[in-house]
Design an enzyme around this catalytic site. Structure first.
Site, PDB file in Angstrom:
ATOM      1  N   HIS A 239       8.167 -27.838 -15.317  1.00 13.06           N
ATOM      2  CA  HIS A 239       7.981 -27.740 -13.864  1.00 13.06           C
ATOM      3  C   HIS A 239       8.719 -26.535 -13.255  1.00 13.06           C
ATOM      4  O   HIS A 239       8.547 -26.253 -12.083  1.00 13.06           O
ATOM      5  CB  HIS A 239       8.484 -29.043 -13.241  1.00 13.06           C
ATOM      6  CG  HIS A 239       8.182 -29.224 -11.791  1.00 13.06           C
ATOM      7  ND1 HIS A 239       6.899 -29.319 -11.290  1.00 13.06           N
ATOM      8  CD2 HIS A 239       9.005 -29.339 -10.709  1.00 13.06           C
ATOM      9  CE1 HIS A 239       6.948 -29.486  -9.971  1.00 13.06           C
ATOM     10  NE2 HIS A 239       8.213 -29.496  -9.595  1.00 13.06           N
TER      11      HIS A 239
ATOM     12  N   SER B 100       6.700 -25.733  -6.102  1.00 11.02           N
ATOM     13  CA  SER B 100       6.747 -27.167  -5.818  1.00 11.02           C
ATOM     14  C   SER B 100       7.018 -27.460  -4.340  1.00 11.02           C
ATOM     15  O   SER B 100       6.138 -27.235  -3.515  1.00 11.02           O
ATOM     16  CB  SER B 100       7.764 -27.842  -6.739  1.00 11.02           C
ATOM     17  OG  SER B 100       7.470 -29.208  -6.776  1.00 11.02           O
TER      18      SER B 100
ATOM     19  N   ASP C 117       4.116 -29.113 -17.583  1.00 13.48           N
ATOM     20  CA  ASP C 117       4.611 -29.692 -16.324  1.00 13.48           C
ATOM     21  C   ASP C 117       4.159 -31.146 -16.204  1.00 13.48           C
ATOM     22  O   ASP C 117       2.966 -31.422 -16.087  1.00 13.48           O
ATOM     23  CB  ASP C 117       4.088 -28.869 -15.136  1.00 13.48           C
ATOM     24  CG  ASP C 117       4.682 -29.320 -13.812  1.00 13.48           C
ATOM     25  OD1 ASP C 117       5.245 -30.429 -13.755  1.00 13.48           O
ATOM     26  OD2 ASP C 117       4.588 -28.559 -12.831  1.00 13.48           O
TER      27      ASP C 117
HETATM   28  C1  MLT Z   1      10.242 -29.812  -6.514  1.00 10.33           C
HETATM   29  O1  MLT Z   1      10.373 -29.288  -7.626  1.00 10.33           O
HETATM   30  O2  MLT Z   1      10.333 -29.150  -5.470  1.00 10.33           O
HETATM   31  C2  MLT Z   1       9.981 -31.297  -6.446  1.00 10.33           C
HETATM   32  O3  MLT Z   1       9.690 -31.788  -7.706  1.00 10.33           O
HETATM   33  C3  MLT Z   1       8.875 -31.599  -5.479  1.00 10.33           C
HETATM   34  C4  MLT Z   1       8.631 -33.056  -5.305  1.00 10.33           C
HETATM   35  O4  MLT Z   1       9.524 -33.878  -5.579  1.00 10.33           O
HETATM   36  O5  MLT Z   1       7.534 -33.417  -4.839  1.00 10.33           O
END
Ligand code: MLT
Length: 252
Positions: A230, A84, A202
């Protein structure tokens, strides 16, 4: 510039693991525990998270430069795995320091920049952290990131990593993500072996988008981790370990 703090284990070719928001190197604990016989695994703490200083936390590009300094100091290109926000940093690295990359695993991430609405949401969250600290972010991320049926300890671990982050680090990362450029245009120029991984459940970076990203990267592979949301490294670590082993075997 302060070096990024990193946690090293195992021996072999260098593999660097880059965590998501609002987490730290502990995201990868159960994955690197099974890869030490194959790779020298370096799980970094991004600026302001874990044991790394805030220095250079103002943009995704600066973060990529700090990551590049870590890899360059080890004198070999790395297999880089990012989740992410870690993926946003990887794509900045592709643009700014491609010579340091041997292969890429882009996990539960996307190349697009934020929509206006998404950006406004980040700035609202920055204000909220200013008023109430990291607690609301810890609670909402622990709720939103994993799949609906994730084990309670997965949510506890996310909450713990977020709570251990300083409000300033969380605010800086939100600002850096809000202002990151769209990197869809560089996907076609990625010239190293690449694997795109996504949890089938996700909701933040859904499989359709991950598949589109994989289709745009020449010769890339695509793996969906069944049942994960996620954060597959926490939710389905054995699926992630298997995907990495398979990929590194064919891409070596
Ligand atoms: C992450 O898991 O790093 C975040 O969800 C990324 C994001 O907020 O775009």
């Amino acid at each position: 510039m302060q070096p990024l703090f990193s946690h090293s284990s195992g021996a072999g070719p260098l593999a660097v693991f880059v965590h998501g928001f609002p987490m730290d190197h502990r995201l990868w604990d159960q994955v690197v525990a099974h890869l030490g016989g194959l790779k020298r695994c370096l799980a970094v703490d991004l600026p302001g998270f874990g044991a790394s200083s805030m220095d250079g936390a103002d943009s995704i590009d600066e973060t990529a430069d700090r990551l590049a300094a870590v890899i360059a100091s080890l004198d070999e290109p790395a297999d880089i795995v990012g989740l992410s926000m870690g993926g946003y940093v990887q794509l900045a690295l592709v643009e700014r320091h491609p010579e340091l990359i041997r292969s890429l695993v882009l996990m539960d991430t996307r190349p697009e920049s934020d929509s206006d609405e998404g950006r406004a949401g980040r700035y609202a969250l920055i204000d909220r952290v200013g008023e109430s600290g990291v607690e609301p972010v810890a609670d909402s991320m622990a709720e939103a990131l994993p799949a609906a049926d994730a084990a309670p300890w997965v949510r506890r671990k996310i909450r713990q990593m977020a709570r251990d982050s300083s409000p300033a680090a969380v605010q800086a990362a939100l600002r850096a993500m809000a202002e990151r450029p769209d990197r869809t245009g560089i996907l076609g120029s990625i010239a190293v072996p690449t694997l795109v991984v996504v949890g089938s459940e996700d909701a933040l970076t859904p499989p359709e988008g991950a598949r589109r990203m994989a289709d745009a990267i020449p010769g890339s592979r695509f793996v969906e981790i069944d049942g994960a949301g996620h954060v597959p490294p926490l939710e389905r670590p054995s699926g992630v370990v298997g995907a990495l082993r398979d990929f590194w075997t064919v891409s070596a």
